[in-house]
Write an enzyme that holds these catalytic residues in place. Sequence first.
Site, PDB file in Angstrom:
ATOM      1  N   HIS A  61      81.051  44.173  45.632  1.00 30.83           N
ATOM      2  CA  HIS A  61      79.626  44.335  45.936  1.00 30.83           C
ATOM      3  C   HIS A  61      79.375  45.242  47.124  1.00 30.83           C
ATOM      4  CE1 HIS A  61      81.079  40.333  47.350  1.00 30.83           C
ATOM      5  NE2 HIS A  61      80.690  40.826  48.495  1.00 30.83           N
ATOM      6  N   HIS A  87      80.813  46.593  56.866  1.00 33.42           N
ATOM      7  CA  HIS A  87      80.523  46.923  55.465  1.00 33.42           C
ATOM      8  C   HIS A  87      79.159  47.594  55.402  1.00 33.42           C
ATOM      9  CE1 HIS A  87      78.629  42.947  56.072  1.00 33.42           C
ATOM     10  NE2 HIS A  87      77.662  43.486  55.352  1.00 33.42           N
ATOM     11  N   HIS A  89      75.474  48.653  53.045  1.00 28.44           N
ATOM     12  CA  HIS A  89      74.527  48.391  51.953  1.00 28.44           C
ATOM     13  C   HIS A  89      73.832  49.713  51.647  1.00 28.44           C
ATOM     14  CE1 HIS A  89      74.698  43.931  52.553  1.00 28.44           C
ATOM     15  NE2 HIS A  89      75.032  44.313  53.774  1.00 28.44           N
ATOM     16  N   GLU A 101      68.835  47.272  54.245  1.00 30.26           N
ATOM     17  CA  GLU A 101      68.366  45.890  54.103  1.00 30.26           C
ATOM     18  C   GLU A 101      67.156  45.662  54.993  1.00 30.26           C
ATOM     19  OE1 GLU A 101      71.990  43.166  54.183  1.00 30.26           O
ATOM     20  OE2 GLU A 101      71.123  43.118  52.165  1.00 30.26           O
ATOM     21  N   HIS A 114      76.735  47.247  58.692  1.00 26.17           N
ATOM     22  CA  HIS A 114      76.813  45.965  59.395  1.00 26.17           C
ATOM     23  C   HIS A 114      78.190  45.790  60.005  1.00 26.17           C
ATOM     24  CE1 HIS A 114      73.388  44.255  56.708  1.00 26.17           C
ATOM     25  NE2 HIS A 114      72.939  44.933  57.751  1.00 26.17           N
ATOM     26  N   THR A 196      72.857  37.958  54.668  1.00 29.30           N
ATOM     27  CA  THR A 196      71.926  38.489  53.665  1.00 29.30           C
ATOM     28  C   THR A 196      72.422  38.262  52.240  1.00 29.30           C
ATOM     29  OG1 THR A 196      72.918  40.690  53.677  1.00 29.30           O
ATOM     30  CG2 THR A 196      71.166  40.274  55.279  1.00 29.30           C
TER      31      THR A 196
HETATM   32  C1  SG4 Z   1      78.413  41.862  52.147  1.00 34.18           C
HETATM   33  O1  SG4 Z   1      78.310  41.405  50.832  1.00 34.18           O
HETATM   34  C2  SG4 Z   1      79.873  41.808  52.612  1.00 34.18           C
HETATM   35  O2  SG4 Z   1      80.691  42.464  51.720  1.00 34.18           O
HETATM   36  C3  SG4 Z   1      80.304  40.371  52.804  1.00 34.18           C
HETATM   37  O3  SG4 Z   1      81.633  40.352  53.312  1.00 34.18           O
HETATM   38  C4  SG4 Z   1      79.352  39.707  53.797  1.00 34.18           C
HETATM   39  O4  SG4 Z   1      79.750  38.396  54.047  1.00 34.18           O
HETATM   40  C5  SG4 Z   1      77.955  39.732  53.248  1.00 34.18           C
HETATM   41  O5  SG4 Z   1      77.564  41.075  53.023  1.00 34.18           O
HETATM   42  C6  SG4 Z   1      76.940  39.107  54.208  1.00 34.18           C
HETATM   43  O6  SG4 Z   1      77.031  39.730  55.477  1.00 34.18           O
HETATM   44  O7  SG4 Z   1      76.228  40.994  57.329  1.00 34.18           O
HETATM   45  N1  SG4 Z   1      75.113  41.391  55.137  1.00 34.18           N
HETATM   46  S1  SG4 Z   1      75.765  40.328  56.122  1.00 34.18           S
HETATM   47  O8  SG4 Z   1      74.818  39.265  56.372  1.00 34.18           O
HETATM   48  O9  SG4 Z   1      80.688  36.914  55.238  1.00 34.18           O
HETATM   49  C7  SG4 Z   1      80.147  37.949  55.231  1.00 34.18           C
HETATM   50  C8  SG4 Z   1      82.542  39.630  52.621  1.00 34.18           C
HETATM   51  O10 SG4 Z   1      82.314  39.190  51.522  1.00 34.18           O
HETATM   52  C9  SG4 Z   1      79.846  38.666  56.493  1.00 34.18           C
HETATM   53  C10 SG4 Z   1      83.821  39.432  53.316  1.00 34.18           C
HETATM   54 ZN    ZN Z   2      75.657  43.219  55.305  1.00 34.51          ZN
END
Ligand code: SG4
Ligand code: ZN
Length: 255
Positions: A61, A87, A89, A101, A114, A196
């Site tokens: 994703h 990562h 978005h 976002e 992020h 998120t």
């Molecule tokens: C993204 O889907 C990342 O790939 C996730 O990382 C992440 O989950 C998720 O976003 C939510 O993070 O900063 N956007 S956010 O609120 O645990 C996390 C993994 O799946 C940070 C490792």
């Molecule tokens: Zn994120």
Amino acid sequence: MEGSLDQVHWPNTYPDCGGRKQSPIDIKRRNVKFNPDMLQLEMTGYGEMKNGNFLMTNNGHSVQIDLPPSMVIEKGLPAHYTAVQMHLHWGGLDLEASGSEHTVDGIRYMAELHVVHYNSDKYKSFDEAKNKNDGLAVLAFFYEDGHFENTYYSDFISNLEKVKYAGQSMNISTLNVRSMLPENLAHFFRYEGSLTTPPCYESILWTVFETPITLSHNQIRKLESTLMDLENKTIRNDYRMAQPLNERVVESSFL
Ligand code: SG4
Ligand code: ZN
């Protein structure tokens, strides 16, 4: 994570996703409260790292780079926060369509970075911290498109091709996170929010920087069109819609 329709149903499976401190939000400048006590962040270890072994993964994703515990936010937040991963978005439903976002006065940027950290004064690991209300801090940066190639992103963009399919990963030996951020880090917004994506834990102290990072049209296009999800469909529009602010106040470091 594509499609805004299934987001509406997240709370059925993940109750926290229906909470009152969810992310992302639309930042409305006229409602932001200037806080002169918020100082610029001081980070150590964000500069050039050589001979490393940084894992870059297509997790189906998003694209993620695991970060070493030598990257620490020393000042500007209520505790020391240690980096875990970063990562992105992005959009791409239409050619070069926006996919950040957070939005500012309703404006959606091209993409959003992020950098995820956990409170290492209080918790031993990201896993221990991730569902605690003072557990995480995420630094968020917007991307805009410009005419020039951002050469600090050349390696990252060309590596996308090597992790094209969901589950693929590769090792990066040289990484300079600081160079991938905007030069000016003085202007930022801050508020209390959540992950998120499910399980949407309300554990993140968000810092959203005002100055965007500029990538070329070409670089944005590659980001939006290269990676595939588990069904071999292009990963795009992996952002969550803005959530209600409710009783929260967004603070800013600048007037
Ligand atoms: C993204 O889907 C990342 O790939 C996730 O990382 C992440 O989950 C998720 O976003 C939510 O993070 O900063 N956007 S956010 O609120 O645990 C996390 C993994 O799946 C940070 C490792
Ligand atoms: Zn994120």
